[in-house]
Design an enzyme around this catalytic site. Structure first.
Site, PDB file in Angstrom:
ATOM      1  CB  THR A 242      84.677 -11.595  11.559  1.00 43.24           C
ATOM      2  OG1 THR A 242      83.543 -11.244  10.788  1.00 43.24           O
ATOM      3  CG2 THR A 242      84.522 -12.998  12.097  1.00 43.24           C
TER       4      THR A 242
ATOM      5  CB  THR B 134      79.534 -14.470   6.662  1.00 40.35           C
ATOM      6  OG1 THR B 134      80.781 -14.078   6.174  1.00 40.35           O
ATOM      7  CG2 THR B 134      78.641 -13.311   6.652  1.00 40.35           C
TER       8      THR B 134
ATOM      9  CB  THR C  33      96.784  -8.474  -0.504  1.00 40.76           C
ATOM     10  OG1 THR C  33      95.780  -7.478  -0.476  1.00 40.76           O
ATOM     11  CG2 THR C  33      96.433  -9.544  -1.491  1.00 40.76           C
TER      12      THR C  33
END
Lengths: 404, 404
Positions: free
Chosen positions: A153, A190, A404
């Site tokens: 990831t 994860t 964000t």
């Protein structure tokens, strides 16, 4: 870049295992995000999963499927964790298993699903299942390195480890891959690890082997003390080598040592690639009364933000380590007998700073990239080692800015 | 600046208590660093101390002195924690007590010593004791505000709270001061609080009152999960008001409520002034089976670096909160029944993101400076609230650069 990373080693194929990796379009176009692992008939598999009560849908389903029979396929997607997705998540994971089963000529219960990525978004089932034929077409015995890429990831490097040992005069291979960068990032949920050997190992023996190996590797690392909803570690034994070491024998010991070494290397790679990590820290607690008090002390140090920021600053701040030992909850600890070393430098003895300690010597150790903290409890013969990393501005940046 | 800090309120004098603050030169010249608190004869005092096994010399001595009799004086120095100082630390603390006793006409065992500041440096006994006469000369009933300044280390604001209540038609005062900015910084070892009332309260009753009040205040806050070697909280009852509320009566309830409110305000001020804090977060866990599971869940959230960095980023990252609840170790948790709210916005229900949740609504809450996380476990009637702050770049900076 991961601390002390040496690049992906040669990953030896394991007889009876083929891996296919493809870009299904779950993540950015062209980015590998779907891995299929095929096991030959007769293989056994064992798995350990997250203890998080809010475990993800694929964890629930994989555990259920594995309890009933030996798997033929493992399907791993990145880009979406299928976690926090409620009942629909279970339906979606089942649909993916069925898609593999129909193409692979088996039942859905023969497929174990694994997902990693963002929490709480619906699994893009159509996109994922459209990639399955390409994953089948890509199946090769030499597929480990591609698969190591395909399960990442936000890891910065692919993670793999491989060993070949001789048992009863015949070669046996153990190869594994892992992913994970926060010990667990619940939003990039994860840690995953897949390890295979071509030894013959029966399921109940394999269960014990994995439990012990994980206990000395994946269960001994900490980046931030959080635990994912999706953690899983699978050990597969194909039997393709024909070598069947008897439990309790020296041969089995050889296998177990090699499997544990592969697990430890894969686990340490996760810490080395820890979010924002600039240091790799081994915390070794020795002469405890039992394992539990050794790991309690080690994890209290490993989880202390104060210790971790001091390591980031290369500050030999022995007071923070001493205070962490003191609050670990060890009953009746004789403080006068405890010693703490940074590598070979004694920093604490007789209940305070070691008499001959000099800051300059501590500084020399702290300036290094890999450091061992050794805590001697001086009251027994148990010991435990935990691996962790430091706590940097980048950890805050990565986790504050992630969405964000 | 501390989150939501309103300035030091009026701190009402407490009959039977005088405080003297001076600059002894332990810290920078001219910086107040020595506080003497004098208790009138007949006062009772109770204290709770750090549970850190590596507790500091003054903690050991204060506990010992308090077990034998009621104190006449409390001596508090900043700039040096006298922790990790071995046997010499005990000798030094005793020397300070003797210096106060000889000037104050009592025995050393009538003096309770408290130290806060850097760990592992020898206490500068000569410097400290030279300041004692000036501290005696400074003793006044109105000395609370100066004392609030005199006990600070790296706090950015002085912390005080004061209440007056009417009991049996007569006024009773409760006034307190505290310090601390990391929940505990072992190297600036750390939380201290001194609270006095002029009510008449016998020692054993006072012990119970402090234990309960601290359990709902100082033991319910977390900045970074670390625990200092020097934490101490003292509650003193001088009896100067002549009001003696009987344990179990409504009057006692009035006193206990006021003492608890003062403790809670002092505790919250420590979190508001938490290192690098930009947000003040209340974590309220309700409908648990018992207190323990409520506090387990609350602290798992409060200690999660992932949750804390998300709050720093004002990111309504509900997945991280859900995952923290899931790993808190609550047995047989029915995930479908758990709900999580950010202020009035439901973010989690039915085992995943709430069906009607919209990111924009979560964002509105996260943009505020004070936020309540409410976790409903839906399986009992226990509840607990914990207060914490976020995790910012400044936390790393403060703790990485502290000694450099």
């Amino acid at each position: 870049m991961a601390v002390g990373y040496q690049g992906l080693p040669k990953l030896h194929p394991v007889g009876g295992v083929r891996l296919g990796t493809t870009a299904a379009g779950i993540k950015k176009p062209g980015r590998p995000d779907l891995v299929l692992i095929e096991l030959a008939r007769g293989a056994t598999a064992s798995a350990v999963f997250t203890r998080n009560a809010f475990c993800a849908a694929p964890v629930i389903l994989a555990r259920e499927h594995l309890s009933a029979r030996e798997p033929s396929y493992l399907l791993v997607n990145t880009g979406n964790a299928n976690a926090g997705t409620g009942r629909q998540g279970l339906v979606d994971a089942q649909t993916c298993c069925e898609a593999v089963a129909s193409r692979g000529g088996c039942e859905a219960a023969d497929v174990l699903p694994f997902s990693t990525g963002v929490i709480g978004e619906p699994l893009p089932v159509a996109t994922l299942t459209q990639g399955i034929p390409a994953a089948f077409s890509a199946l090769v015995a030499e597929g480990w390195a591609n698969a190591a890429d395909g399960i990442l990831t936000t890891d910065t490097v692919p993670k793999g480890s491989s060993r070949q040992v001789e048992i009863g005069g015949r070669p046996v291979t153990i190869t594994g891959i892992s992913k994970g960068a926060g010990m667990i990032r619940p939003d990039m949920a994860t840690m995953l690890a897949f390890i295979a050997t071509d030894a013959v190992v029966e399921r109940d023996v394999l269960d014990g082997l994995l439990k012990r190996a994980a206990g000395l590797s994946f269960n001994r690392i900490s980046v931030d003390g959080d635990t994912s909803t999706n953690d899983a570690c699978v050990l597969m034994a194909t039997g393709a080598s024909g070598v069947k070491p008897e439990p309790g024998s020296d041969d089995f010991e050889t296998l177990e040592t090699a499997v544990t070494a592969v697990c430890r290397e894969l686990a340490q790679l996760i810490v080395r690639d820890g979010e924002g990590a600039t240091k790799f820290i081994a915390i070794k607690v020795v002469k405890g009364r039992d394992q539990k008090e050794c790991t309690d002390v080690a994890y209290t140090i490993a989880h202390s933000p104060l210790v971790k920021t001091a390591f980031f600053a290369s500050d030999p701040n022995w007071g923070r380590i001493l205070a962490a030992v003191g609050r670990a909850g060890v009953p009746d600890l004789n403080l006068q007998a405890v010693t703490i070393h940074l590598n070979e430098v004694c920093i604490v003895s007789d209940g305070g700073r070691a008499a001959d300690y000099e800051e300059a010597r501590g500084q020399l150790v702290m300036d290094q990239e890999e450091i061992t903290i050794r805590v001697d409890l001086s009251r027994g013969s148990a010991e435990a080692t935990v691996w962790t990393c430091d706590f940097s501005y980048d950890y805050v940046r990565i986790n504050a800015e992630y969405r964000t």
